[in-house]
Design an enzyme around this catalytic site. Sequence first.
Site, mmCIF file in Angstrom:
data_model
loop_
_atom_site.group_PDB
_atom_site.id
_atom_site.type_symbol
_atom_site.label_atom_id
_atom_site.label_comp_id
_atom_site.label_asym_id
_atom_site.label_seq_id
_atom_site.Cartn_x
_atom_site.Cartn_y
_atom_site.Cartn_z
ATOM 1 C CB THR A 1 17.710 57.739 55.431
ATOM 2 O OG1 THR A 1 18.857 56.958 55.044
ATOM 3 C CG2 THR A 1 17.198 58.491 54.223
ATOM 4 C CB ILE B 1 9.921 50.120 62.253
ATOM 5 C CG1 ILE B 1 8.554 50.488 61.634
ATOM 6 C CG2 ILE B 1 10.735 51.360 62.601
ATOM 7 C CD1 ILE B 1 8.613 51.228 60.308
ATOM 8 C CB THR C 1 16.851 56.783 61.900
ATOM 9 O OG1 THR C 1 16.813 55.351 61.915
ATOM 10 C CG2 THR C 1 18.141 57.262 62.542
ATOM 11 C CD GLN D 1 13.927 58.745 56.183
ATOM 12 O OE1 GLN D 1 14.250 59.915 56.029
ATOM 13 N NE2 GLN D 1 13.874 57.897 55.179
ATOM 14 C CD GLU E 1 10.332 58.112 47.771
ATOM 15 O OE1 GLU E 1 10.199 59.006 46.940
ATOM 16 O OE2 GLU E 1 10.800 57.000 47.512
#
Length: 709
Positions: free
Chosen positions: A472, A594, A599, A603, A669
């Site tokens: 991640t 954020i 990255t 995600q 997610e």
Amino acid sequence: MTTTTTATTAAPTAVGTAHTRVEGRDKVTGAARYAGEVPLAGLTHGWLAVSTIARGRIRALNTAAVLAMPGVVAVLHHGNAQTLNSDYTSLMGKPDPALQVFQHDRVPYLGWPVALVIAETSEQAREAAESLVVEYDEEPHDVAFGADRPDAFIPEPADASEKKKGDLANEFAASAFVVDSEYTTPEEYHHPLEPHAATAYWENGRLEIIDSNQSSMLVAQELAKLFSLDPTAVRVRAEHVGGAFGAKICRPHQVAAALAATFLQRPVRLVLTRRQMFSLIGYRSATAQRVRLGADADGRLRALQHEGWNQTSTIHDFVERSADVARAMYEADAHHTVSRLVRLDVPTPTFVRAPGEAPGSFALECALDELAEKCGVDPIALRARNEPEVGPISGLPFSSRRLLTCFEEGARRFGWADRDPRPGVRREGRWLLGTGTAAASFPTLAGPSTAAVTAEADGTFTVRITAADVGTGARTALTLVAADALEVAPERVTVRIGDSDFGQAWIAGGSAGTRSWAWAVSLAGRELREKLALGGTIPPQGITVRSDSKAALEALPKRERHAFGAQFAEVAVDVATGEVRVRRMLGVFAAGRIINPLTARGQFVGGMIWGLSMALHEEGVRDAASGGQVGADLAGYHVAANADVPLVEADWIDDPDEQDPTGIKGIGEVGIVGAAAAVANAVWHATGTRHRHLPIRPDRVLTAGTASA
Ligand code: MOS
């Protein structure tokens, strides 16, 4: 060498600035070692033999022939393995009996570990394991999942599995429009590129595990309990991890490796094959879902009912809480959400990226699209009409909820305003074109964590935390967080992770890793900066501050905390072949602070691509005859490949949350949530046909036909 301690000059600007991965060079040059390749003297290799039946008992294991094979050192099985402790509570609650490796002769599903062959080389171990003859007393098995199972039950705790508010029957009767639809999603497999691997050995009275996991602390605690060891007698390390997605917690292979290392008093390495991973690491259960929506003429919901069914094994209950997503998303006078389980002779399912929300949002967000069609209301306007003031079930205020801002920004960028709502009317050669949208949400969670930050004598800083970087970019994110807390440049900070000796820390799961760890790291970093500001010199061993986020976490007011997003997709459907091609996707998220835009985008985009893959490709097919997976490899199990993935754009809006000291909501997610529904809704818009069963395969599209073809 000593330096003065007041050399803190950089303004706190690291967080929010794109930064490439701090371990990127190690990874592309091969310097980064993964669990299956760390060199170790005296290493032996284990290979699992797994059951070829789906239910029954082991009658005999013909180990003598195998023990005589070249290089074979031992065969471990239920007849000679040490007894493990089964009476404990793990971080996840009741422990999964699948971790009771080689403890009895019962076989609860196909692919259950029956023996471990240990040899001098991995090839010898494999040859021997595959030659091992196991005799079974086979019993009939049952792997037939469906919502129609009379043995489906509401799992404990029942008050979590079912929530009710208002009078459903009355509200449905009073509704101008009703949607009543059933949806299914198949078994889905979250196979990381790097297979599961563990190396176990004893050193100075401690059990050492070199592992690939999403929490070295969790694996260490579980092994300590299983082997009845003092927690300090187990050390688990996972320096680099090639993907996890919920699959890399404590699994049978770490236990088997530890059993073998204890038995032999030699280091043992165990790497799973791709095929073994289909029964040993968990998966997302198939789901059946029924969504009933009742609304006034303008689309305001009077009644919302979401029922979810999933399968589990006969040995452990795992609930894929598909229905839960509605509890935070939409207000309705009557509201009913419930999960039901069916126990089958299958492996226990587990957490898979956005457990619950991923399949749940597919059903719920498709049902809303169906309601929008019925009411003649724009799908975005329908969602705005049903936006709750407070948690529809909890009654708690939202910490922040900027879902509609995501839709507004997304609609503007996607060009939604020009959309003709009629389905099946846009044609480009043999392609029918359509667009769709869906909402996304995922709970914002955190767990207590400890971090140590050291001011080194050379002017650098070292952070130690039992975090996991499963790909991640967590290591890089924590570097930026620490740099800002210390008010130094990120180049002066080294973050060390993946070692259970660094102390209690939350897992890389539930989108809560970075939020949990950043909390502890900033507490320790700030405290250290204040300490250094007092002046003085740094001794050779450095100055270390250790912080625990537990108290701060407990002081947080109770709120509905979620990340939100708006998903958009455009598809083209080939009327001749039934092929669906996604032409573009856009996701706009409100996901708190954020940390690293570079990255973070990866995600979000990764989650959205998985949603595309879920919508069109992924399908674990269980064979009724054998009880196992038909295509148990990455040739048989289709995932979206490069050619399937178009331009995928992800972006976010400002989403400050002043009450939360980290401001982080978690981004792992929410990117997959709603993505499959946006694609399915676009397929309807293209063809005029609703596809309620995933994946939307060409044969399904052809069989269903199209409204205009
Ligand atoms: Mo994630 S499925 O919570 O590792």
